[in-house]
Motif scaffolding. Structure first.
Motif, PDB file in Angstrom:
ATOM      1  N   MET A 149     -17.989   9.013 -55.095  1.00 10.30           N
ATOM      2  CA  MET A 149     -17.861  10.112 -53.529  1.00 10.30           C
ATOM      3  C   MET A 149     -17.699   9.808 -52.215  1.00 10.30           C
ATOM      4  N   LEU A 150     -18.424   8.533 -52.196  1.00  8.79           N
ATOM      5  CA  LEU A 150     -18.685   8.041 -50.837  1.00  8.79           C
ATOM      6  C   LEU A 150     -17.508   7.280 -50.840  1.00  8.79           C
ATOM      7  N   ALA A 151     -16.547   6.916 -51.679  1.00 10.83           N
ATOM      8  CA  ALA A 151     -14.922   6.204 -51.135  1.00 10.83           C
ATOM      9  C   ALA A 151     -14.024   7.289 -50.418  1.00 10.83           C
ATOM     10  N   LEU A 162     -19.038  -6.548 -46.046  1.00  8.70           N
ATOM     11  CA  LEU A 162     -18.137  -6.112 -45.246  1.00  8.70           C
ATOM     12  C   LEU A 162     -18.456  -4.165 -44.693  1.00  8.70           C
ATOM     13  N   ASN A 163     -19.456  -4.110 -44.738  1.00 10.57           N
ATOM     14  CA  ASN A 163     -19.316  -2.474 -44.603  1.00 10.57           C
ATOM     15  C   ASN A 163     -20.221  -3.060 -42.990  1.00 10.57           C
ATOM     16  N   SER A 164     -19.726  -1.807 -42.126  1.00  4.78           N
ATOM     17  CA  SER A 164     -19.605  -1.863 -40.618  1.00  4.78           C
ATOM     18  C   SER A 164     -20.466  -0.942 -39.940  1.00  4.78           C
ATOM     19  N   SER A 165     -20.689   0.048 -40.582  1.00  2.00           N
ATOM     20  CA  SER A 165     -21.071   1.511 -40.315  1.00  2.00           C
ATOM     21  C   SER A 165     -22.991   1.213 -40.521  1.00  2.00           C
ATOM     22  N   ARG A 188     -18.204   0.440 -50.005  1.00  2.00           N
ATOM     23  CA  ARG A 188     -16.735  -1.042 -49.622  1.00  2.00           C
ATOM     24  C   ARG A 188     -16.468   0.424 -48.410  1.00  2.00           C
ATOM     25  N   ALA A 189     -15.679   1.301 -49.373  1.00  2.00           N
ATOM     26  CA  ALA A 189     -14.414   1.529 -48.129  1.00  2.00           C
ATOM     27  C   ALA A 189     -14.934   3.035 -47.207  1.00  2.00           C
ATOM     28  N   ASN A 190     -16.794   2.728 -47.185  1.00  2.00           N
ATOM     29  CA  ASN A 190     -17.445   4.405 -46.033  1.00  2.00           C
ATOM     30  C   ASN A 190     -17.472   4.302 -45.265  1.00  2.00           C
ATOM     31  N   LYS A 238     -26.353 -13.438 -48.045  1.00  2.00           N
ATOM     32  CA  LYS A 238     -24.383 -13.660 -48.128  1.00  2.00           C
ATOM     33  C   LYS A 238     -24.009 -12.840 -47.036  1.00  2.00           C
ATOM     34  N   GLY A 239     -24.708 -11.192 -47.480  1.00  2.00           N
ATOM     35  CA  GLY A 239     -24.096 -10.581 -46.941  1.00  2.00           C
ATOM     36  C   GLY A 239     -24.617 -10.420 -45.208  1.00  2.00           C
ATOM     37  N   LEU A 240     -25.694 -11.419 -45.242  1.00  2.00           N
ATOM     38  CA  LEU A 240     -26.387 -11.068 -43.365  1.00  2.00           C
ATOM     39  C   LEU A 240     -26.347 -12.130 -42.696  1.00  2.00           C
ATOM     40  N   GLU A 241     -25.498 -13.181 -43.209  1.00  2.00           N
ATOM     41  CA  GLU A 241     -24.431 -14.418 -42.779  1.00  2.00           C
ATOM     42  C   GLU A 241     -23.933 -14.016 -42.132  1.00  2.00           C
TER      43      GLU A 241
END
Length: 490
Positions: free
Chosen positions: A224-226, A283-286, A254-256, A307-310
């Motif tokens: 659903m979120l995609a 990857l997410n920017s929202s 990732r796609a949201n 790793k994501g926080l970097e």
């Protein structure tokens, strides 16, 4: 307890079919149904048996709001709720815990069809079940004024989920905030709701906490979120979404591009789920707020999240409270933020982790690069009681003392923080400016206490616009998982 007098007695015939309860304060709140079994209405909410109609249609259009509600109560055989009558012209209506039952809910729904005042309707814990929610969705297809609805803890189950699904698929109301916590929703309900939400773009805030979604439900939510481009706030706390479900949900994220606030606390997805979450953060920017408290995330999981926080440049708040982290995991997280010059992080909650004075020194280096950041930990090993007392000196008393010396006000002090005299700023900006000003020097402990003391709502903003706390004309509010629930949809 309500002290109003009960409404006038019903006619003799009505009294025989729907006897009034004994004289008691509770009669204004509890449904007055006969003990006989009542045949259930059909689950399809378009059914003629559940139409919200008064027999005399002319009376429906000419009767006032109160009279219409009293007529509806007679029609379905329940005692009117005096609180509802008194507040029908307000924008906010809270009928939670009133024991309405299905019929009492139907009477409310009948009265609300033509109501143009109420915007937010709270109906938590009223045992409305399928029959009651059917009446509500019928009303919402006619009433375009209600925008926020809380029907949590109403034992809706699968049949109730079917009713809500049909309603959401029609996409015909003004509703943008829907709270469905604690309604015994399981996998089949998750499938139905996710099918509807995949194409529904009106719902911005959705609370599905305290249900029974497991890994299959997580997979459905991920799909659903995609596809969904409407949701901004999603609360999935206190479910049973473990590793497989969380990985699938993260794949959808990732796609949201619209979700801003996600609460996955109290699910227990472990380090593998944390690894998938770390990839989402990368990857997410929202997303600006993520709560993964109490999910069995250890130091290994923290290293994956780091790793994501970097590289992330949008996330502001990350809560990792009540996970089995040690200081080692905490170091992974703060060094990741330090490495990222574009980090927007304002709050990292690891408040069950005890740290060392060396950790605090390392953290000071992070703060130098990111002054808007606040890392909340449990305590510092070996810190003396005297030093602890100094760190927690009441910040409001310090500001009041300065204001008295300068013959000014606390409000003026806060307004002067901004060169433009801004009356509103984010919590991160407020924290940064409080550290940079030198009129009343404060440490981060005191600023945190200041924000906490004046926390009233949940918008992530500091407002100096009056109506605040402690008679200072000040309102300071932070950004937990319900960040948008009490504000207009973006």
């Amino acid at each position: 307890m309500d002290e109003d007098e009960p409404p006038e007695a019903e006619t003799k015939d009505e009294a025989e079919t729907a006897p009034m309860p004994q004289d008691s304060d509770e009669t204004l709140y509890c449904e007055a149904e006969a003990p006989l079994a009542v045949e259930k209405e059909k689950p399809v909410w378009e059914s003629s048996e559940t139409d919200l109609e008064i027999e005399d249609s002319e009376k429906y259009f000419t009767t006032g709001q109160t009279e219409l509600y009293l007529e509806a109560c007679k029609l379905v055989g329940v005692v009117p709720v005096s609180y509802f009558i008194r507040n029908m012209e307000e924008t906010y209506m809270n009928l939670s815990h009133h024991g309405l039952g299905p019929k009492g809910t139907k009477a409310i729904a009948i009265a609300l069809v033509s109501n143009t005042s109420i915007i937010c309707l709270e109906l938590e814990d009223n045992c409305m079940m399928e029959e009651g929610v059917t009446s509500l969705v019928q009303m919402l297809t006619e009433n375009y004024y209600i925008q926020e609805l809380n029907i949590s803890e109403n034992n809706l189950g699968l049949e109730g989920a079917k009713v809500i699904t049909e309603f959401l698929q029609k996409d015909v109301s003004s509703l943008w905030n829907l709270q469905l916590s604690g309604n015994n929703f399981k996998e089949e309900a998750a499938t139905l709701l996710c099918q509807a939400l995949s194409s529904n773009y009106r719902i911005k805030n959705l609370d599905l906490s305290h249900n029974q979604f497991s890994d299959k439900g997580g997979e459905q939510l991920g799909q659903m979120l995609a596809l969904n481009i409407g949701l901004q706030v999603l609360d999935l706390s206190w479910n049973e979404i473990h590793t497989r479900g969380t990985v699938a949900l993260c794949n959808g994220l990732r796609a949201n591009v619209t979700l801003r606030i996600l609460d996955l606390s109290m699910n227990g997805f472990g380090n593998e789920g944390a690894q998938a979450l770390g990839e989402v953060i990368r990857l997410n920017s929202s997303l600006i707020y993520i709560d993964v408290s109490s999910n069995d995330i250890s130091n290994d999981g923290a290293s994956k999240i780091s790793k994501g926080l970097e590289v992330n440049d949008t996330l502001k708040i990350l809560k990792l409270f009540l996970n089995p982290l040690s200081m080692e995991g905490a170091v992974f997280l703060i060094l990741a933020i330090k490495k990222n010059p574009k980090s927007k992080m304002e709050e990292l909650d690891i408040s069950n982790v005890q740290v060392s004075e060396q950790f605090v020194k390392t953290l000071d280096g992070v703060y130098a690069l990111h002054p808007q950041l606040d890392v909340i930990y449990k305590s510092v090993q070996g810190l003396s009681a005297k030093k602890t007392a100094y760190l927690w000196t009441n910040p409001m008393k310090l500001i009041q003392s300065y204001a008295d010396q300068q013959k000014t006000t606390i409000l003026d002090f806060f307004k002067n923080l901004s060169p433009t005299g801004a009356m509103k700023m984010s919590v991160g900006q407020f924290r940064k400016m409080m550290l940079q000003q030198n009129k009343v020097p404060m440490n981060r402990y005191q600023i945190r206490e200041l924000v906490k003391k004046l926390d009233e709502k949940s918008t992530g903003m500091v407002s100096f616009s009056g109506g605040g706390t402690d008679d200072q004309g000040l309102v300071i509010v932070r950004g937990p998982a319900l960040l948008l629930l009490r504000s207009s949809p973006v």
